[in-house]
Design a protein around this motif. Structure first.
Motif, PDB file in Angstrom:
ATOM      1  N   ALA A 152       0.828  -1.210   0.000  1.00 17.26           N
ATOM      2  CA  ALA A 152       0.000   0.000   0.000  1.00 17.26           C
ATOM      3  C   ALA A 152       0.860   1.256   0.000  1.00 17.26           C
ATOM      4  O   ALA A 152       0.521   2.246  -0.671  1.00 17.26           O
ATOM      5  N   LEU A 153       1.960   1.249   0.749  1.00 16.52           N
ATOM      6  CA  LEU A 153       2.866   2.397   0.729  1.00 16.52           C
ATOM      7  C   LEU A 153       3.369   2.666  -0.684  1.00 16.52           C
ATOM      8  O   LEU A 153       3.429   3.823  -1.134  1.00 16.52           O
ATOM      9  N   LYS A 154       3.727   1.604  -1.389  1.00 14.34           N
ATOM     10  CA  LYS A 154       4.232   1.771  -2.751  1.00 14.34           C
ATOM     11  C   LYS A 154       3.132   2.251  -3.700  1.00 14.34           C
ATOM     12  O   LYS A 154       3.358   3.149  -4.528  1.00 14.34           O
ATOM     13  N   GLU A 155       1.932   1.669  -3.582  1.00 10.60           N
ATOM     14  CA  GLU A 155       0.852   2.056  -4.486  1.00 10.60           C
ATOM     15  C   GLU A 155       0.359   3.474  -4.198  1.00 10.60           C
ATOM     16  O   GLU A 155       0.182   4.288  -5.112  1.00 10.60           O
ATOM     17  N   HIS A 156       0.143   3.784  -2.934  1.00 12.19           N
ATOM     18  CA  HIS A 156      -0.278   5.136  -2.580  1.00 12.19           C
ATOM     19  C   HIS A 156       0.842   6.138  -2.855  1.00 12.19           C
ATOM     20  O   HIS A 156       0.577   7.278  -3.245  1.00 12.19           O
ATOM     21  N   GLY A 157       2.091   5.710  -2.656  1.00 13.01           N
ATOM     22  CA  GLY A 157       3.222   6.577  -2.950  1.00 13.01           C
ATOM     23  C   GLY A 157       3.322   6.907  -4.425  1.00 13.01           C
ATOM     24  O   GLY A 157       3.707   8.017  -4.803  1.00 13.01           O
ATOM     25  N   HIS A 179       3.025  12.945  -0.372  1.00 15.29           N
ATOM     26  CA  HIS A 179       2.490  12.752   0.978  1.00 15.29           C
ATOM     27  C   HIS A 179       2.626  11.319   1.501  1.00 15.29           C
ATOM     28  O   HIS A 179       1.959  10.950   2.469  1.00 15.29           O
ATOM     29  N   VAL A 180       3.491  10.519   0.878  1.00 13.89           N
ATOM     30  CA  VAL A 180       3.738   9.146   1.331  1.00 13.89           C
ATOM     31  C   VAL A 180       5.244   8.894   1.314  1.00 13.89           C
ATOM     32  O   VAL A 180       5.893   9.109   0.283  1.00 13.89           O
ATOM     33  N   PRO A 181       5.838   8.446   2.428  1.00 13.75           N
ATOM     34  CA  PRO A 181       7.293   8.222   2.455  1.00 13.75           C
ATOM     35  C   PRO A 181       7.720   7.069   1.551  1.00 13.75           C
ATOM     36  O   PRO A 181       7.001   6.079   1.394  1.00 13.75           O
ATOM     37  N   GLU A 182       8.907   7.197   0.975  1.00 11.30           N
ATOM     38  CA  GLU A 182       9.430   6.208   0.042  1.00 11.30           C
ATOM     39  C   GLU A 182       9.841   4.917   0.766  1.00 11.30           C
ATOM     40  O   GLU A 182      10.433   4.959   1.847  1.00 11.30           O
TER      41      GLU A 182
END
Length: 415
Positions: free
Chosen positions: A87-92, A98-101
């Motif tokens: 989810a971090l990767k997709e939302h990023g 607004h999403v950390p790498e």
């Protein structure tokens, strides 16, 4: 070490792990002597380490096979780390500002290495307790929610793409079941993990358990949470899952991510802002009565929804002839009909958001996991007064949410 190769890391073993992992060691400039490591996982589930070297920094988050705040008596799947990293990767990808790498993910170790949000970044909840205003909060959070929710919905995706993604995230079932229990079930019955500011709120907690109208509403919300695969939601978007400065807003911790109702994310964020609002009287003192700050919180609530609605519908208009299959352009083929569709859609989304926001408020007052906004109020009687006002508002909101046409009307009930 478990049979599957998993082992829980500590400060010492983490250094060895980083040395053996080029994706992490390179972020530290391969200068691994004298690393400063601090465990900061004050949440309910995981271990979180800040790693700072002479030429770089990062954060390591490791999921463990139980709920940390309860202990090994409440097992929990480590696979939540996989869904968080995904989810971090997709939302990023959808909202990189607004999403950390993510630098590294190890499924066997249930471990994520990611960007360290260095000071002055602070958890939003702590900033709200301290009475700090964040001028870009509504702008940034509305941007994050509009992009992540629109681009993972059938308004943008084809049915095939959407169902494939829904299927993938169905694997996060255990973490969803935890939400079902602690948000939609436990507060409405006697549960061993429930607690409240006793004895002050004992009657209030009992009243929640005996409120038939409230139970009818929460049953509908629970069904929606379980059944409606509307978009890829964060799943736990409270003010403890956002880090901020005056000019930066970063959303973290999407381990509860799955395809669910959009209103659950929107409601979680707005509901936690309402909790902050009701807590402010408990943090007021002779030097600051917090009245101006309470007004700022309410303005931020209004602006967050209103900006979200504007940005979401703008994206919809921009992509109405795209691959999304919810409203085919050869059917919804004139501006008047398009406006009617959007009005109905956003009206229902507001109702959903208000209902889920109310449910999130109630569980934080009479359920298992409370919030620092209230818990940091030392005077138990004063804390209970603040919590009671929040609880009564949440109960009203859940039962009467369909009577509100705008977020401004909601805010007006408590001004």
């Amino acid at each position: 070490m478990e049979a599957d190769g998993f082992r829980t890391l500590d400060e010492k073993s983490l250094v060895e792990y980083i040395k053996a992992t080029p994706a992490l060691s390179s972020k530290l400039g391969n200068q691994l002597d004298g690393l400063q490591i601090k465990e900061v996982g004050d949440g309910n589930l995981n271990f979180v380490y800040i790693v700072v070297g002479s030429t770089g920094s990062l954060v390591i988050k490791q999921a463990i096979p139980y709920i940390r705040c309860i202990g090994e008596t409440w097992p929990m799947t480590k696979e939540r780390a996989y869904f968080e990293a995904r989810a971090l990767k997709e939302h990023g990808h959808l909202c990189p500002d607004h999403v950390p790498e993510v630098y590294h993910f190890d499924r066997t170790m249930s471990l994520i290495g990611m960007r360290y949000l260095e000071p002055p970044h602070i958890i939003l909840r702590k900033g709200l307790i301290a009475g700090v205003e964040y001028p870009l909060l509504a702008e940034n959070m509305s941007d994050y929610m509009a992009k992540t929710l629109f681009f993972t919905s059938l308004l943008y995706l084809s049915t095939t793409e959407h169902k494939r993604a829904v299927s993938e995230y169905c694997g996060n079932v255990e973490i969803c079941r935890l939400t079902e229990q602690v948000v939609f079930s436990d507060p409405y019955k006697v549960s061993q993990y429930n607690h409240c500011t006793s004895p002050y709120l004992d009657h209030d907690a009992e009243a929640v358990r005996n409120d038939n109208d409230l139970k009818l509403e929460v049953a509908e919300l629970k069904a929606m949470f379980c059944e409606r695969a509307q978009a890829l939601i964060h799943g736990d978007l409270h003010t403890g899952s956002v880090m901020v400065t005056s000019d930066s807003t970063q959303v973290i911790d999407p381990e509860f991510a799955f395809y669910g109702p959009m209103g659950f994310d929107i409601g979680a964020f707005l509901g936690n802002l309402f909790l902050s609002f009701f807590s402010q009287d408990g943090h007021a003192d002779q030097g600051n009565d917090r009245r101006a700050y309470k007004k700022w919180i309410l303005t931020t609530i209004e602006e967050t929804w209103n900006l979200f609605e504007k940005k979401f519908t703008t994206l919809w208009n921009e992509h109405k002839d795209g691959p999304g299959e919810a409203y085919l352009p050869d059917i919804y083929n004139n501006p008047k009909l398009q406006l009617l569709v959007q009005k109905k859609y956003m009206e229902n989304l507001l109702y959903d958001s208000l209902g889920f926001g109310a449910a999130k408020m109630i569980r934080r007052i009479v359920g298992v996991a409370h919030v620092e906004d209230f818990e940091s109020i030392q005077d138990a009687g004063k804390r209970a007064d603040c919590e009671r006002k929040a609880l009564n508002f949440a109960k009203m909101l859940m039962k009467e949410r369909r009577g509100f046409k705008t977020i401004n009307e909601v805010v007006a009930t408590i001004q």
